[in-house]
Design a protein around this motif. Structure first.
Motif, mmCIF file in Angstrom:
data_model
loop_
_atom_site.group_PDB
_atom_site.id
_atom_site.type_symbol
_atom_site.label_atom_id
_atom_site.label_comp_id
_atom_site.label_asym_id
_atom_site.label_seq_id
_atom_site.Cartn_x
_atom_site.Cartn_y
_atom_site.Cartn_z
ATOM 1 N N ARG A 40 -8.617 -5.667 9.219
ATOM 2 C CA ARG A 40 -8.464 -5.077 7.890
ATOM 3 C C ARG A 40 -7.445 -5.836 7.054
ATOM 4 O O ARG A 40 -7.108 -5.403 5.953
ATOM 5 C CB ARG A 40 -8.028 -3.612 8.018
ATOM 6 C CG ARG A 40 -9.086 -2.738 8.674
ATOM 7 C CD ARG A 40 -8.663 -1.299 8.693
ATOM 8 N NE ARG A 40 -7.555 -1.079 9.624
ATOM 9 C CZ ARG A 40 -6.913 0.070 9.749
ATOM 10 N NH1 ARG A 40 -7.249 1.097 9.004
ATOM 11 N NH2 ARG A 40 -5.934 0.213 10.616
ATOM 12 N N LEU A 62 -4.198 -6.178 7.515
ATOM 13 C CA LEU A 62 -3.045 -5.332 7.244
ATOM 14 C C LEU A 62 -1.847 -5.804 8.048
ATOM 15 O O LEU A 62 -1.977 -6.227 9.195
ATOM 16 C CB LEU A 62 -3.343 -3.872 7.630
ATOM 17 C CG LEU A 62 -4.365 -3.128 6.793
ATOM 18 C CD1 LEU A 62 -4.599 -1.752 7.360
ATOM 19 C CD2 LEU A 62 -3.912 -3.020 5.357
ATOM 20 N N PHE A 93 2.041 -4.290 9.062
ATOM 21 C CA PHE A 93 2.961 -3.160 8.995
ATOM 22 C C PHE A 93 4.362 -3.708 9.220
ATOM 23 O O PHE A 93 4.671 -4.189 10.307
ATOM 24 C CB PHE A 93 2.613 -2.113 10.054
ATOM 25 C CG PHE A 93 1.305 -1.424 9.802
ATOM 26 C CD1 PHE A 93 1.256 -0.268 9.040
ATOM 27 C CD2 PHE A 93 0.117 -1.925 10.308
ATOM 28 C CE1 PHE A 93 0.049 0.370 8.795
ATOM 29 C CE2 PHE A 93 -1.085 -1.291 10.063
ATOM 30 C CZ PHE A 93 -1.121 -0.136 9.302
ATOM 31 N N LEU A 149 -4.064 4.785 7.136
ATOM 32 C CA LEU A 149 -4.290 3.477 7.749
ATOM 33 C C LEU A 149 -3.870 3.436 9.202
ATOM 34 O O LEU A 149 -4.239 2.536 9.935
ATOM 35 C CB LEU A 149 -3.517 2.398 6.974
ATOM 36 C CG LEU A 149 -3.924 2.219 5.529
ATOM 37 C CD1 LEU A 149 -3.010 1.237 4.855
ATOM 38 C CD2 LEU A 149 -5.358 1.745 5.450
ATOM 39 N N VAL A 150 -3.085 4.414 9.607
ATOM 40 C CA VAL A 150 -2.598 4.422 10.988
ATOM 41 C C VAL A 150 -3.543 5.260 11.834
ATOM 42 O O VAL A 150 -3.914 6.367 11.461
ATOM 43 C CB VAL A 150 -1.170 5.003 11.050
ATOM 44 C CG1 VAL A 150 -0.665 5.028 12.472
ATOM 45 C CG2 VAL A 150 -0.251 4.187 10.177
ATOM 46 N N ALA A 178 2.906 -0.338 4.907
ATOM 47 C CA ALA A 178 1.620 -1.007 5.090
ATOM 48 C C ALA A 178 1.388 -1.952 3.921
ATOM 49 O O ALA A 178 1.695 -1.630 2.771
ATOM 50 C CB ALA A 178 0.501 0.023 5.164
ATOM 51 N N ILE A 208 0.841 -1.199 0.000
ATOM 52 C CA ILE A 208 0.000 0.000 0.000
ATOM 53 C C ILE A 208 0.873 1.246 0.000
ATOM 54 O O ILE A 208 0.708 2.136 -0.822
ATOM 55 C CB ILE A 208 -0.953 -0.005 1.201
ATOM 56 C CG1 ILE A 208 -1.877 -1.224 1.128
ATOM 57 C CG2 ILE A 208 -1.785 1.269 1.213
ATOM 58 C CD1 ILE A 208 -2.743 -1.410 2.329
ATOM 59 N N GLY A 209 1.814 1.332 0.902
ATOM 60 C CA GLY A 209 2.680 2.501 0.942
ATOM 61 C C GLY A 209 3.298 2.644 2.312
ATOM 62 O O GLY A 209 3.045 1.832 3.201
ATOM 63 N N MET A 210 4.089 3.696 2.471
ATOM 64 C CA MET A 210 4.822 3.848 3.724
ATOM 65 C C MET A 210 4.184 4.881 4.624
ATOM 66 O O MET A 210 3.523 5.810 4.180
ATOM 67 C CB MET A 210 6.276 4.220 3.449
ATOM 68 C CG MET A 210 7.062 3.077 2.846
ATOM 69 S SD MET A 210 8.830 3.318 2.926
ATOM 70 C CE MET A 210 9.159 3.093 4.671
ATOM 71 N N THR A 211 4.380 4.700 5.909
ATOM 72 C CA THR A 211 3.935 5.665 6.900
ATOM 73 C C THR A 211 4.817 5.468 8.125
ATOM 74 O O THR A 211 5.887 4.864 8.031
ATOM 75 C CB THR A 211 2.433 5.505 7.208
ATOM 76 O OG1 THR A 211 2.036 6.485 8.143
ATOM 77 C CG2 THR A 211 2.113 4.129 7.737
ATOM 78 N N GLN A 212 4.395 5.974 9.259
ATOM 79 C CA GLN A 212 5.187 5.754 10.463
ATOM 80 C C GLN A 212 4.290 5.483 11.648
ATOM 81 O O GLN A 212 3.122 5.852 11.664
ATOM 82 C CB GLN A 212 6.109 6.935 10.732
ATOM 83 C CG GLN A 212 5.382 8.250 10.942
ATOM 84 C CD GLN A 212 6.359 9.386 11.165
ATOM 85 O OE1 GLN A 212 7.386 9.477 10.544
ATOM 86 N NE2 GLN A 212 6.013 10.263 12.091
ATOM 87 N N ASP A 226 1.308 7.370 0.077
ATOM 88 C CA ASP A 226 1.626 6.917 1.435
ATOM 89 C C ASP A 226 0.411 6.280 2.079
ATOM 90 O O ASP A 226 -0.700 6.323 1.555
ATOM 91 C CB ASP A 226 2.129 8.081 2.309
ATOM 92 C CG ASP A 226 1.172 9.240 2.318
ATOM 93 O OD1 ASP A 226 0.001 9.016 2.623
ATOM 94 O OD2 ASP A 226 1.598 10.368 2.013
ATOM 95 N N ALA A 227 0.635 5.707 3.207
ATOM 96 C CA ALA A 227 -0.405 4.929 3.875
ATOM 97 C C ALA A 227 -0.797 5.564 5.197
ATOM 98 O O ALA A 227 -1.213 4.878 6.124
ATOM 99 C CB ALA A 227 0.095 3.505 4.087
ATOM 100 N N HIS A 228 -0.694 6.900 5.264
ATOM 101 C CA HIS A 228 -0.958 7.564 6.538
ATOM 102 C C HIS A 228 -2.364 7.325 7.059
ATOM 103 O O HIS A 228 -2.594 7.249 8.255
ATOM 104 C CB HIS A 228 -0.742 9.078 6.394
ATOM 105 C CG HIS A 228 0.688 9.451 6.166
ATOM 106 N ND1 HIS A 228 1.733 8.700 6.652
ATOM 107 C CD2 HIS A 228 1.235 10.482 5.508
ATOM 108 C CE1 HIS A 228 2.869 9.267 6.299
ATOM 109 N NE2 HIS A 228 2.600 10.337 5.594
#
Lengths: 210, 126
Positions: A183, A185, A187, B6-7, A28, A11-15, B2-4
């Motif tokens: 969901r 998911l 991480f 989802l958090v 994710a 899906i992509g990156m986050t923190q 980005d997957a912001h």
């Protein structure tokens, strides 16, 4: 559990903030739901694995449709992942992100982003030449690629410009930071190969220790 | 992409609504060896950035011993124990970069007025 991998979509990156205030960069991943479509066992195949189906398809060709008859469902992606104790697994069984737990180490396999025909600076990290002091056309040049009359040839495997990326890439020993079974998911810590929304595989790692 | 989204950010109940121009006191948890203590940092909010992403932050500027100090705090960090709003300021920018060039009497911000009376923050007894 005994299925040691899953098909997923990046899906992509986050923190994520940990409880002690530390920030972890995560990617994710939508892991499953996958359906077991075929089982490989020791007696017939010489190894144990399961084939998983991921994401419903409208059409598949007739050969695959026949192969998928026992599950009576069509899938866009079919992939074999390692498994053990296959006697306990049934065709049609579903697995998702709950198959993995927080803190577990996995390998992530994906298709890296294609860079086309890339020069040596991008592809191999060469330093290129100087920009100034009377130089022309040397900024990203590879420099010397070998000797002269002796040996009179270029050695095989010499790093040169060429096609880069768009290849199967494995990142090993990646930590799972969070699991969201509802969901589906996962991480995982850090970056993983491929573009967002590309198909990847997540496998339990066979690397020992930390 | 980005997957912001989802958090799930953990909104800190001890952080009230505030914005650029406000004077705040940030109580930030600092770890010193084994023990942790709370270190306050008081100043004017220059900007809030990052929107709803988990990396959202805000910048606080204060003058300490004649030298301007700016500190950037992560909005959703569990290390930000609380934020106390001491004064609401009236500003016409979202990002007060011009404030860095101001000093002395020029570095003042008008108090925000509602119906001719200054808007005062509700100070909670904690």
């Amino acid at each position: 559990m005994s299925i040691n991998g899953i098909i997923a979509r990046k899906i992509g990156m986050t923190q994520i903030f940990l409880d002690d205030g530390k920030v972890v960069p995560v990617t994710a991943v939508k892991a499953g739901p996958c359906t077991v479509t075929f089982i490989r066992d020791d007696t017939r195949d010489g190894y144990t694995a399961v084939q998983l189906g991921f994401e419903d398809a409208k059409y598949v060709n007739k050969g695959i449709a026949g192969h998928l008859k026992p599950v009576s469902k069509l899938f866009r992606h079919l992939k074999e992942v390692p498994a053990n104790d296959v006697d306990e697994i049934e065709i049609g069984q579903e697995i998702g992100a709950e198959n993995f737990s927080v803190g577990e180490r996995v390998d992530v396999i994906g298709l890296s982003k294609g860079r086309g025909f890339a020069g040596t600076v991008k592809r191999h990290g060469f330093r290129g030449g100087p920009k100034t002091h009377g130089q022309s056309d040397r900024l990203r040049a590879p420099g010397s690629i070998g000797g002269g009359t002796f040996p009179g040839r270029i050695f095989k495997g010499t790093k040169m410009a060429g096609h880069m990326g768009n290849s199967r890439t494995t990142i090993r020993n990646v930590e799972i930071v969070e699991v969201d079974p509802e969901r589906n998911l996962l991480f995982v810590k850090g970056a993983i190969p491929g573009a967002s929304r590309s198909i990847i595989q997540v496998r339990r790692t066979n690397k020992k220790g930390k | 992409m980005d997957a912001h989204h989802l958090v799930q950010n953990q909104p800190n109940e001890n952080i009230p609504d505030f914005g650029p121009g406000d004077t705040v006191k940030v109580n930030y948890r600092v770890k010193e060896g084994e023990r942790t203590r709370v270190q306050p940092f008081q100043g004017i909010v220059l900007l809030k950035s990052g929107g709803k992403s988990p990396s959202a932050s805000f910048t606080v500027r204060r003058i300490a011993q004649g030298i301007g100090i700016e500190r950037k705090f992560p909005l959703y960090s569990p290390n930000v124990e609380s934020v106390d709003v001491l004064r609401y300021g009236k500003v016409r920018r979202a990002r007060l970069y011009y404030f860095r060039e101001r000093s002395g009497r020029a570095a003042r911000i008008k108090e925000r007025m509602v119906n001719g009376r200054p808007l005062r923050p509700q100070v909670k007894n904690r």
